[in-house]
Design an enzyme around this catalytic site. Structure first.
Site, PDB file in Angstrom:
ATOM      1  CG  HIS A  14      -1.840   1.197   1.254  1.00  0.00           C
ATOM      2  ND1 HIS A  14      -3.168   1.067   1.600  1.00  0.00           N
ATOM      3  CD2 HIS A  14      -1.662   2.510   0.991  1.00  0.00           C
ATOM      4  CE1 HIS A  14      -3.755   2.259   1.533  1.00  0.00           C
ATOM      5  NE2 HIS A  14      -2.845   3.158   1.180  1.00  0.00           N
ATOM      6  CG  HIS A  16      -0.744   7.240  -0.885  1.00  0.00           C
ATOM      7  ND1 HIS A  16      -1.950   7.385  -1.530  1.00  0.00           N
ATOM      8  CD2 HIS A  16      -1.024   6.611   0.284  1.00  0.00           C
ATOM      9  CE1 HIS A  16      -2.917   6.874  -0.791  1.00  0.00           C
ATOM     10  NE2 HIS A  16      -2.391   6.396   0.311  1.00  0.00           N
ATOM     11  CG  ASN A  42      -5.229   8.425  -3.325  1.00  0.00           C
ATOM     12  OD1 ASN A  42      -4.208   7.874  -3.725  1.00  0.00           O
ATOM     13  ND2 ASN A  42      -5.329   8.961  -2.136  1.00  0.00           N
ATOM     14  CE  LYS A 100      -7.846   1.976  -0.661  1.00  0.00           C
ATOM     15  NZ  LYS A 100      -6.593   2.570  -0.225  1.00  0.00           N
ATOM     16  CG  HIS A 137      -9.790   4.317   3.521  1.00  0.00           C
ATOM     17  ND1 HIS A 137      -8.655   5.086   3.649  1.00  0.00           N
ATOM     18  CD2 HIS A 137     -10.562   4.635   4.593  1.00  0.00           C
ATOM     19  CE1 HIS A 137      -8.736   5.833   4.732  1.00  0.00           C
ATOM     20  NE2 HIS A 137      -9.898   5.581   5.333  1.00  0.00           N
ATOM     21  CG  HIS A 175      -4.934   2.015   5.792  1.00  0.00           C
ATOM     22  ND1 HIS A 175      -6.268   1.878   6.095  1.00  0.00           N
ATOM     23  CD2 HIS A 175      -4.884   2.791   4.687  1.00  0.00           C
ATOM     24  CE1 HIS A 175      -6.983   2.549   5.209  1.00  0.00           C
ATOM     25  NE2 HIS A 175      -6.166   3.110   4.334  1.00  0.00           N
ATOM     26  CG  LEU A 220      -7.849  10.363   8.156  1.00  0.00           C
ATOM     27  CD1 LEU A 220      -8.728  11.167   7.217  1.00  0.00           C
ATOM     28  CD2 LEU A 220      -8.578  10.131   9.468  1.00  0.00           C
ATOM     29  CG  ASP A 248      -1.708   4.824   4.021  1.00  0.00           C
ATOM     30  OD1 ASP A 248      -1.822   5.252   2.859  1.00  0.00           O
ATOM     31  OD2 ASP A 248      -2.469   5.190   4.943  1.00  0.00           O
TER      32      ASP A 248
END
Lengths: 346, 346
Positions: A14, A16, A42, A100, A137, A175, A220, A248
């Site tokens: 996971h 970004h 995202n 996702k 999520h 997460h 988050l 994450d």
């Protein structure tokens, strides 16, 4: 005496990576240590189609410094309009690994996410049919649900109904932050795995809120009370193959973190493996680190283990990590565990 | 049709005025609306003796703009070295009204606070004897106690034993944030009152942490989950004389709020009375506002009600409050309830 530990080259399930200048700044931080990563979709606008994912994968490949080896595992961003046929085609072509599910409004750049979960049942059924995992999520976003309850409520209200409706769908709870989620995964008999971040093994909510408010520890799902952190540690170090690493890691500039409404995310790409060695040593479970970081993820996703190796070395003196990485948009603070770390990647 | 409400001029039974330039910047914000305030002694260095309090009261008087009327009610900062005779003399001379108990490390400038509570029993016994109230920041500071449990644990471990040991001591639990504290006060038969802040009637912990981290909503004790906010609202609007207003208004500059370890405190001096009118109207309890803001506090402290009056007016259009007040150290953001307010002070 120097202690060292050699494990198969790890993966991050996971991550970004963002785009453009930020992608170029953060990609080497991950590619240095990890063979592959599940890359979150995202962006703004999000990665919605197989064509979007193909283009993003090309941009990632272009941003990879010469001499580094790294394979991005691409994902699609599920919306109520996602076309099951496009998803299936992208998966069949090897362009995407997973899709996702973001509840609309749950986290950074999630406004295009799903409001009515029944609307995505057709695409989830197609994914179940072709063996394509759904990453999720797992938080409800209802304003009347306490922020610390949102993961547990999501399991009851959203995830469990989806899994009962489509039992062949392979799910990864991303997460996880609660004992509730650990127990839910533990009680499952098939098609459920969970990623755990580095920072959720290290901080609880006191770290965010006691003695001052610390936005660099804010993510988050938000870190919960200590009992949940201990449950996550027990799961991660248990050897149970349903739990594996997903950092994450999310690069937000200090300016975006330290403002009246600060962004959610911790940047752990730079020092995750030394931090995990520290955590697993504390739990007397260094022999379980290979499973958590290198073996369980590929097994769940049906992929081979990476060919290379990583050696972690324990030093007498504490190791210095960069406080921040420089980006065109400004500094991005590297996650600080708040205590000295003696491990480094050889 | 214009709605209006006239009440005796209110008081603020818990206020941070600081010193020097900051004192000059914030004092008019309180003196404009309030007749008196219990002034917190957590300066650097703290207000330890009667002489310190006398000097601080003089500085406050000097900082008061011409034409404004305001009476500071001074407090002493209790330490393990506080001299009972000095406290008694300062109280007898009318220099100080109360003494404040900070557990060491509980909040801003509390490092001189008390670690071993039994060490202050002699001074508390003296205060009980002379009828001098103890104001208390009711949180334990043990790192292994969850931040959201610290008020309830303080009641059990610290406050209740003190009150049982010295039943004649008049206690004010400052800025209560939990149903536990509301219930503890309600169950008492004598010598216990509680202040409630403006912001704890308006925000719960979701406001701090959902959809981004919001340091301007961060204070200590931190806002709890919604059930506690509702208990505070019920207490404040009940008419029970043991609950009264203490804003805990605390001026921290934006630079000190928006940093890696941001300061605790909300600045509500500027707009507290309009916000309270809004809250009490929502609870259909405008007839209870005079009690909460103007009557219960003086009654508990044994002081007369202020002679003057305040009229609050409800407007058709939303009222604009300043977003921040300017200080030499930089802007101090005024508490924003997050919704339009239609009340103002006439």
């Amino acid at each position: 005496m120097t202690q060292s530990l050699t494990i198969p080259r790890p993966d991050d399930w996971h991550l970004h990576l963002r785009d453009g200048d930020m992608l170029r700044a953060v990609l080497p931080e991950t590619a240095r240590d990890f063979g592959r990563a599940i890359v979150m979709p995202n962006l703004v606008p999000p990665v919605l189609t197989g064509a979007d994912a193909q283009a993003y994968a090309t941009r990632i490949a272009d941003a990879l410094p010469a001499g580094m080896e790294f394979t991005p595992l691409m994902t699609l961003y599920l919306t109520e309009e996602t076309d099951p046929a496009d998803v299936a085609a992208a998966h069949a072509a090897g362009i995407v690994t997973a899709a996702k599910l973001y509840p609309a409004g749950a986290t950074t750049n999630s406004s295009s996410g799903v409001r009515d979960f029944t609307k995505i049942y057709p695409v989830l059924e197609k994914m179940a049919e072709i063996g394509m995992p759904m990453c999720v999520h797992g938080e409800v976003v209802d304003s009347d649900i306490d922020i610390f309850d949102r993961e547990a409520v999501f399991i009851d209200r959203v995830l469990d109904p989806i899994r009962k409706e489509i039992p062949d769908l392979k799910v990864v709870m991303e997460h996880i932050t609660t004992k509730n989620a650990v127990d839910y995964v533990k009680a499952s008999t098939r098609n459920l795995g969970a990623t755990i971040t580095t920072h959720h093994l290290i901080i609880n909510r006191n770290h965010i809120l006691a003695g001052g408010i610390k936005p660099h520890y804010y993510c988050l799902p938000v870190a919960k009370r200590e009992i949940h952190r201990l449950a996550l540690r027990a799961a991660a170090t248990s050897g149970d193959p349903r739990y594996f690493l997903g950092t994450d890691s999310a690069p937000h500039t200090d300016a975006n973190k330290l403002q009246p409404c600060g962004c959610a995310g911790c940047f752990t790409a730079t020092n995750t493996m030394p931090l995990l060695a520290h955590v697993f040593e504390e739990e007397d479970a260094l022999d379980k680190l290979a499973g958590f970081a290198s073996l369980h993820g590929p097994a769940y996703y049906g992929l081979p283990v990476n060919a290379g190796e990583m050696t972690l070395v324990k030093h007498d003196a504490a190791v210095d990590f960069p406080k921040a990485i420089d980006t065109v948009e400004g500094p991005v603070t590297v996650f600080d565990p708040g205590y000295p770390v003696h491990w480094s990647v050889a």
